[in-house]
Design a protein around this motif. Structure first.
Motif, PDB file in Angstrom:
ATOM      1  N   ALA A 147      42.621  37.541  -9.916  1.00 51.08           N
ATOM      2  CA  ALA A 147      43.532  38.235 -10.835  1.00 51.08           C
ATOM      3  C   ALA A 147      44.891  37.544 -10.900  1.00 51.08           C
ATOM      4  O   ALA A 147      45.452  37.363 -11.982  1.00 51.08           O
ATOM      5  CB  ALA A 147      43.705  39.695 -10.406  1.00 51.08           C
ATOM      6  N   ILE A 148      45.394  37.135  -9.755  1.00 48.98           N
ATOM      7  CA  ILE A 148      46.700  36.461  -9.721  1.00 48.98           C
ATOM      8  C   ILE A 148      46.637  35.144 -10.495  1.00 48.98           C
ATOM      9  O   ILE A 148      47.493  34.864 -11.331  1.00 48.98           O
ATOM     10  CB  ILE A 148      47.153  36.225  -8.267  1.00 48.98           C
ATOM     11  N   GLY A 149      45.614  34.346 -10.223  1.00 48.79           N
ATOM     12  CA  GLY A 149      45.481  33.067 -10.917  1.00 48.79           C
ATOM     13  C   GLY A 149      45.244  33.229 -12.404  1.00 48.79           C
ATOM     14  O   GLY A 149      45.869  32.547 -13.231  1.00 48.79           O
ATOM     15  N   SER A 150      44.365  34.154 -12.763  1.00 48.02           N
ATOM     16  CA  SER A 150      44.057  34.386 -14.182  1.00 48.02           C
ATOM     17  C   SER A 150      45.267  34.926 -14.923  1.00 48.02           C
ATOM     18  O   SER A 150      45.591  34.471 -16.022  1.00 48.02           O
ATOM     19  CB  SER A 150      42.886  35.364 -14.313  1.00 48.02           C
TER      20      SER A 150
ATOM     21  N   PRO B  72      44.533  32.919 -27.684  1.00 42.47           N
ATOM     22  CA  PRO B  72      43.489  33.896 -27.348  1.00 42.47           C
ATOM     23  C   PRO B  72      42.981  33.743 -25.908  1.00 42.47           C
ATOM     24  O   PRO B  72      42.635  34.735 -25.268  1.00 42.47           O
ATOM     25  CB  PRO B  72      42.372  33.628 -28.356  1.00 42.47           C
ATOM     26  N   ILE B  73      42.978  32.520 -25.393  1.00 41.40           N
ATOM     27  CA  ILE B  73      42.573  32.322 -23.994  1.00 41.40           C
ATOM     28  C   ILE B  73      43.580  33.026 -23.086  1.00 41.40           C
ATOM     29  O   ILE B  73      43.207  33.703 -22.126  1.00 41.40           O
ATOM     30  CB  ILE B  73      42.475  30.812 -23.650  1.00 41.40           C
ATOM     31  N   GLY B  74      44.850  32.875 -23.379  1.00 45.93           N
ATOM     32  CA  GLY B  74      45.893  33.543 -22.596  1.00 45.93           C
ATOM     33  C   GLY B  74      45.756  35.058 -22.635  1.00 45.93           C
ATOM     34  O   GLY B  74      45.860  35.731 -21.602  1.00 45.93           O
ATOM     35  N   ALA B  75      45.529  35.602 -23.817  1.00 43.00           N
ATOM     36  CA  ALA B  75      45.359  37.055 -23.942  1.00 43.00           C
ATOM     37  C   ALA B  75      44.131  37.525 -23.159  1.00 43.00           C
ATOM     38  O   ALA B  75      44.171  38.552 -22.462  1.00 43.00           O
ATOM     39  CB  ALA B  75      45.236  37.443 -25.409  1.00 43.00           C
ATOM     40  N   PHE B  76      43.030  36.765 -23.266  1.00 39.82           N
ATOM     41  CA  PHE B  76      41.827  37.107 -22.508  1.00 39.82           C
ATOM     42  C   PHE B  76      42.119  37.104 -21.011  1.00 39.82           C
ATOM     43  O   PHE B  76      41.714  38.014 -20.279  1.00 39.82           O
ATOM     44  CB  PHE B  76      40.683  36.139 -22.815  1.00 39.82           C
ATOM     45  N   LEU B  77      42.804  36.066 -20.529  1.00 42.46           N
ATOM     46  CA  LEU B  77      43.067  35.949 -19.097  1.00 42.46           C
ATOM     47  C   LEU B  77      43.917  37.103 -18.580  1.00 42.46           C
ATOM     48  O   LEU B  77      43.698  37.598 -17.463  1.00 42.46           O
ATOM     49  CB  LEU B  77      43.723  34.608 -18.783  1.00 42.46           C
ATOM     50  N   ILE B  78      44.882  37.548 -19.367  1.00 46.28           N
ATOM     51  CA  ILE B  78      45.706  38.682 -18.941  1.00 46.28           C
ATOM     52  C   ILE B  78      44.858  39.956 -18.869  1.00 46.28           C
ATOM     53  O   ILE B  78      44.950  40.720 -17.904  1.00 46.28           O
ATOM     54  CB  ILE B  78      46.919  38.857 -19.877  1.00 46.28           C
ATOM     55  N   ALA B  79      44.029  40.186 -19.869  1.00 51.00           N
ATOM     56  CA  ALA B  79      43.148  41.368 -19.847  1.00 51.00           C
ATOM     57  C   ALA B  79      42.148  41.274 -18.688  1.00 51.00           C
ATOM     58  O   ALA B  79      41.887  42.268 -17.995  1.00 51.00           O
ATOM     59  CB  ALA B  79      42.419  41.499 -21.182  1.00 51.00           C
ATOM     60  N   PHE B  80      41.596  40.089 -18.465  1.00 49.84           N
ATOM     61  CA  PHE B  80      40.652  39.866 -17.369  1.00 49.84           C
ATOM     62  C   PHE B  80      41.333  40.150 -16.034  1.00 49.84           C
ATOM     63  O   PHE B  80      40.765  40.819 -15.160  1.00 49.84           O
ATOM     64  CB  PHE B  80      40.138  38.422 -17.443  1.00 49.84           C
ATOM     65  N   ALA B  81      42.555  39.666 -15.871  1.00 49.77           N
ATOM     66  CA  ALA B  81      43.309  39.895 -14.634  1.00 49.77           C
ATOM     67  C   ALA B  81      43.541  41.378 -14.395  1.00 49.77           C
ATOM     68  O   ALA B  81      43.388  41.867 -13.268  1.00 49.77           O
ATOM     69  CB  ALA B  81      44.639  39.144 -14.686  1.00 49.77           C
ATOM     70  N   ALA B  82      43.887  42.096 -15.446  1.00 46.42           N
ATOM     71  CA  ALA B  82      44.096  43.541 -15.306  1.00 46.42           C
ATOM     72  C   ALA B  82      42.801  44.228 -14.868  1.00 46.42           C
ATOM     73  O   ALA B  82      42.817  45.110 -13.996  1.00 46.42           O
ATOM     74  CB  ALA B  82      44.597  44.124 -16.624  1.00 46.42           C
ATOM     75  N   GLY B  83      41.688  43.823 -15.451  1.00 45.73           N
ATOM     76  CA  GLY B  83      40.398  44.378 -15.064  1.00 45.73           C
ATOM     77  C   GLY B  83      40.053  44.068 -13.616  1.00 45.73           C
ATOM     78  O   GLY B  83      39.515  44.917 -12.895  1.00 45.73           O
TER      79      GLY B  83
END
Length: 135
Positions: free
Chosen positions: A25-28, A55-66
């Motif tokens: 999560a921290i890295g993503s 869009p990759i950045g937005a995905f990574l932030i959502a992925f990190a939150a999950g």
């Protein structure tokens, strides 16, 4: 004591798994924020279009939150972790394909970034598999 989903084990048994999820999560999340904040600059440095990085950045932030949500739950969902591992494996495969297929005119720094991220993400996946086995 808190139990792990579908097992009778304690939360201590999931320590490695929670650690792996939080590190992922921290890295993503950090990468996601940087990609969104500096897509144009990074695009030029790495040979990646900003339109790809947003869009990759937005995905990574959502992925990190999950990932943070999953790691913080009293019971760690084994199917959800399996999904996280699958996403990480897909990221590694896509990274290799990006390099082999030559989708973008990567700079040397861009090639190094893609390789480094693939190695780190593969490491997260391996830690998550080990944590899942232990939990």
């Amino acid at each position: 004591m808190t139990t792990i989903a579908s097992t009778g084990r304690t939360a201590d048994d999931a320590r490695l798994l929670r650690f792996a999820l939080k590190q992922d999560a921290i890295g993503s999340g950090a990468n996601g924020v940087v990609y969104l904040a500096a897509a144009a600059i990074f695009g030029e440095m790495f040979g990646l279009p900003a339109a790809f990085l947003y869009p990759i950045g937005a995905f990574l932030i959502a992925f990190a939150a999950g990932l943070l949500l999953l790691a913080s739950r009293p019971a760690v969902s084994r199917p959800a972790v399996a999904g996280v591992i699958a996403v990480n494996v897909a990221w590694v495969v896509a990274s290799v394909e990006l390099l082999v297929a030559g989708w973008f005119p990567l700079t040397a720094l861009g090639t190094a970034l893609v390789i480094a991220q693939a190695v780190v993400v593969a490491g997260f996946a391996a830690l998550q598999v080990a944590g899942l086995r232990r939990a």
